[in-house]
Design an enzyme around this catalytic site. Structure first.
Site, PDB file in Angstrom:
ATOM      1  N   LYS A 184       0.864  -1.180   0.000  1.00 46.81           N
ATOM      2  CA  LYS A 184       0.000   0.000   0.000  1.00 46.81           C
ATOM      3  C   LYS A 184       0.899   1.228   0.000  1.00 46.81           C
ATOM      4  O   LYS A 184       1.523   1.558   0.991  1.00 46.81           O
ATOM      5  CB  LYS A 184      -0.908  -0.017   1.222  1.00 46.81           C
ATOM      6  CG  LYS A 184      -2.167   0.855   1.108  1.00 46.81           C
ATOM      7  CD  LYS A 184      -1.926   2.341   1.174  1.00 46.81           C
ATOM      8  CE  LYS A 184      -1.655   2.811   2.576  1.00 46.81           C
ATOM      9  NZ  LYS A 184      -1.506   4.317   2.626  1.00 46.81           N
ATOM     10  N   GLY A 236       5.627   4.221  10.084  1.00 43.75           N
ATOM     11  CA  GLY A 236       4.891   5.477  10.118  1.00 43.75           C
ATOM     12  C   GLY A 236       4.849   6.037  11.525  1.00 43.75           C
ATOM     13  O   GLY A 236       5.681   5.704  12.373  1.00 43.75           O
ATOM     14  N   SER A 237       3.868   6.852  11.777  1.00 47.02           N
ATOM     15  CA  SER A 237       3.779   7.537  13.065  1.00 47.02           C
ATOM     16  C   SER A 237       3.383   6.574  14.181  1.00 47.02           C
ATOM     17  O   SER A 237       2.749   5.541  13.941  1.00 47.02           O
ATOM     18  CB  SER A 237       2.756   8.671  12.994  1.00 47.02           C
ATOM     19  OG  SER A 237       1.430   8.146  12.928  1.00 47.02           O
ATOM     20  N   THR A 238       3.752   6.945  15.389  1.00 52.46           N
ATOM     21  CA  THR A 238       3.377   6.133  16.542  1.00 52.46           C
ATOM     22  C   THR A 238       1.859   6.113  16.726  1.00 52.46           C
ATOM     23  O   THR A 238       1.289   5.086  17.092  1.00 52.46           O
ATOM     24  CB  THR A 238       4.072   6.659  17.805  1.00 52.46           C
ATOM     25  OG1 THR A 238       5.488   6.447  17.660  1.00 52.46           O
ATOM     26  CG2 THR A 238       3.599   5.948  19.051  1.00 52.46           C
ATOM     27  N   ALA A 240      -0.465   6.223  14.384  1.00 52.97           N
ATOM     28  CA  ALA A 240      -1.020   5.257  13.436  1.00 52.97           C
ATOM     29  C   ALA A 240      -0.640   3.838  13.831  1.00 52.97           C
ATOM     30  O   ALA A 240      -1.439   2.904  13.678  1.00 52.97           O
ATOM     31  CB  ALA A 240      -0.525   5.567  12.025  1.00 52.97           C
ATOM     32  N   GLY A 241       0.565   3.656  14.357  1.00 52.50           N
ATOM     33  CA  GLY A 241       1.000   2.334  14.797  1.00 52.50           C
ATOM     34  C   GLY A 241       0.155   1.791  15.930  1.00 52.50           C
ATOM     35  O   GLY A 241      -0.140   0.586  15.979  1.00 52.50           O
ATOM     36  N   GLU A 258       7.496  -0.099  12.791  1.00 55.26           N
ATOM     37  CA  GLU A 258       8.641   0.812  12.917  1.00 55.26           C
ATOM     38  C   GLU A 258       8.058   2.204  12.961  1.00 55.26           C
ATOM     39  O   GLU A 258       7.553   2.722  11.963  1.00 55.26           O
ATOM     40  CB  GLU A 258       9.594   0.615  11.733  1.00 55.26           C
ATOM     41  CG  GLU A 258      10.967   1.232  11.958  1.00 55.26           C
ATOM     42  CD  GLU A 258      11.091   2.627  11.388  1.00 55.26           C
ATOM     43  OE1 GLU A 258      10.934   3.584  12.183  1.00 55.26           O
ATOM     44  OE2 GLU A 258      11.320   2.768  10.187  1.00 55.26           O
ATOM     45  N   CYS A 292      12.663   9.622  10.580  1.00 56.53           N
ATOM     46  CA  CYS A 292      12.179   9.170  11.888  1.00 56.53           C
ATOM     47  C   CYS A 292      13.318   8.987  12.887  1.00 56.53           C
ATOM     48  O   CYS A 292      13.127   9.162  14.087  1.00 56.53           O
ATOM     49  CB  CYS A 292      11.392   7.877  11.751  1.00 56.53           C
ATOM     50  SG  CYS A 292      12.310   6.519  10.984  1.00 56.53           S
ATOM     51  N   GLU A 391       7.605  14.414  18.189  1.00 57.42           N
ATOM     52  CA  GLU A 391       8.317  14.317  16.922  1.00 57.42           C
ATOM     53  C   GLU A 391       7.868  15.437  15.990  1.00 57.42           C
ATOM     54  O   GLU A 391       6.695  15.536  15.630  1.00 57.42           O
ATOM     55  CB  GLU A 391       8.061  12.956  16.270  1.00 57.42           C
ATOM     56  CG  GLU A 391       8.882  12.711  15.035  1.00 57.42           C
ATOM     57  CD  GLU A 391       8.704  11.307  14.475  1.00 57.42           C
ATOM     58  OE1 GLU A 391       9.671  10.759  13.930  1.00 57.42           O
ATOM     59  OE2 GLU A 391       7.581  10.761  14.593  1.00 57.42           O
TER      60      GLU A 391
END
Length: 491
Positions: A184, A236-238, A240-241, A258, A292, A391
């Protein structure tokens, strides 16, 4: 290389099941050049039926196709062909990356060789990795075996800032393991994925092994929730994780995450402050801080705080900001208007917190188009402040004073993140001693040194699992224990 002409390329198909297929709707995504604010690429936007089609193709290819049943050496041959194809199109990849994100073209042209090296490294595992361990002693008698088999269908979701690198470190080990993949690509940076699809088509990768669609986050969540997808790998971002982990956890999907970072550079009292400043300021500029693992918290002995701030500020004041295609440029733009607004918002919060704005903080006056900001450094930053804890994802450094080495370690670890770190000292023994105390997935001596050839990933809320050659392939394998021999009576 001269800046490319303002032409708009159109990709109105998806690469699914080994073919270029028409989308289910006429929805398109327009990609904007970060330096000119002009469109340069239009791609089809995947809808739920398109994602469903890609997942079905990957499932069918894994359950019924030849890919998982090939030998590791045979799959490695395809990886080597993919590597060669990417290397041959280095300039295409570099040009797209620079326009999508603002990364310096002079740096971006290295990506072809880097991708080739990484894919060949994964291919080498066909000869060296222990996919089977026979002859193990079993408590039941007979012969025990440990077999590492492909986890199944992989949904790979990656961010916009370094597309080809993420594709390589997700698809590479997954394909070698025998998995099939739905990739994706992000709507902000889909160009590299289309180039990879073209190469996959050229080398004759079997149908359904690698399926590539561009979609927004909502459609992307189908990968996370669909029971036909066995494994999710996400960068990606934390924030979204956390959502992916929660959604995947509902069906116990395998995940590798990650995520974000707020990485610390610990400057010890014997460090070369001027050299450290040049290193830290330089690495912040090549991709405008949109990394990142960027070392954005500079923790320095209080007695040398002012020296460090001025040294970084002096470098930043001389940085030439401009077109990423100009060989004289030292820092390009940010990737989008939203990204620049985010960075400017954090600069305002830094000023409001009482930190000292020593350099930058605004937009270059000579640039009237493009999403440019000046490289920025704050001094006297409180480690509990917003600019030290969140971040920013832009060229903003925070210099934080520490009382002593113990306090520096405490400050470095006082973060929800633990992705990357550095220790600046000429003494290797001291560097190792401090590195062992830092809660971080990577620690480099005297510089920014993430290494996917060994392992990359984070502690704490910087992620789960590791990417990179030997450690990375483990994420795409399931361990199966097999005991051979006659049954043993019980009782």
């Amino acid at each position: 290389m001269a800046e490319p002409a303002e032409t708009v390329r159109v990709h109105d198909r998806f690469y699914i099941d080994g073919r270029w297929v028409e989308p289910s709707s006429d929805a398109m995504i327009e990609v904007i050049d970060s330096a000119t604010e002009e469109p340069f690429l239009r791609v089809a936007a995947a809808q739920p039926p398109d994602m469903d089609r890609a997942i079905a193709a990957a499932r069918r290819a894994f359950d019924e196709g030849p890919w998982p049943r090939l030998s590791h050496r045979e799959r490695a041959d395809y990886l080597r062909k993919l590597a060669t194809g990417i290397k041959a199109r280095t300039e295409d990849f570099a040009g797209v990356w620079a326009r999508e994100t603002g990364v310096l073209y002079n740096f971006a042209v290295r990506i072809g060789a880097m991708a080739e090296h990484s894919l060949n490294g994964y291919a080498d595992l066909a000869e060296t990795f222990a996919f089977e361990e026979p002859g193990l002693t079993s408590m039941w008698g007979g012969s025990g075996m440990l077999i590492r088999e492909p986890v199944g269908v992989v949904g790979a979701i990656y961010p916009w800032n370094g597309a080809l690198e993420y594709i390589v470190h997700k698809a590479g080990p997954a394909l070698l393991a025998g998995c099939t993949v739905v990739l994706k690509s992000p709507s902000q940076a889909p160009g590299e994925a289309y180039l990879v699809a073209e190469i996959a088509d050229e080398i004759g990768l079997p149908p359904g092994v690698l399926n590539i669609v561009t979609a927004d986050r909502t459609v992307g969540e189908q990968l996370v929730t669909d029971p036909r997808v066995d494994k999710i790998t996400f960068t990606g971002s934390t924030a979204a994780g956390r959502r992916i982990a929660a959604l995947g956890g509902q069906r116990v999907a395998r995940v590798t995450l990650e995520l974000g970072g707020k990485s610390a550079a610990v400057i010890l009292d014997d460090a070369d402050v001027a050299g450290a400043a040049r290193s830290l300021a330089g690495i912040e500029c090549f991709q405008s801080g949109q990394v990142c693992a960027s070392l954005t918290r500079i923790i320095v002995p209080r007695s040398r705080h002012d020296e460090m701030v001025e040294a970084i500020a002096a470098v930043f004041r001389e940085v030439r900001v401009g077109s990423p295609f100009d060989p004289q440029t030292q820092m390009g733009p940010l990737a989008s208007a939203a990204q620049r607004e985010r960075v400017e918002g954090y600069v305002a919060k830094g000023v409001a917190s009482g930190a000292t704005l020593a350099a930058g903080g605004g937009r270059p006056k000579e640039l009237d188009r493009g999403w440019f900001v000046e490289p920025t450094v704050f001094g006297n930053v409180d480690n509990s402040s917003v600019i030290a804890q969140e971040e920013i994802f832009g060229p903003v450094l925070s210099v934080i004073p520490a009382q002593d080495e113990k306090d520096a370690v405490r400050l470095a670890n006082d973060s929800i993140y633990g992705l990357n770190a550095a220790v600046f000292t000429p003494d290797t023994d001291r560097a190792l001693a401090v590195a062992r105390q830092l809660r971080s997935g990577t620690v480099g001596q005297n510089g920014f040194k993430p290494d996917f050839g060994i392992a990359f990933g984070g502690f704490k809320q910087s992620g789960i699992g590791r990417e990179g050659v030997r450690e990375g392939i483990r994420a795409y394998l399931e361990a199966k224990t097999v005991i051979l021999g006659d049954a043993v009576a019980i009782g």
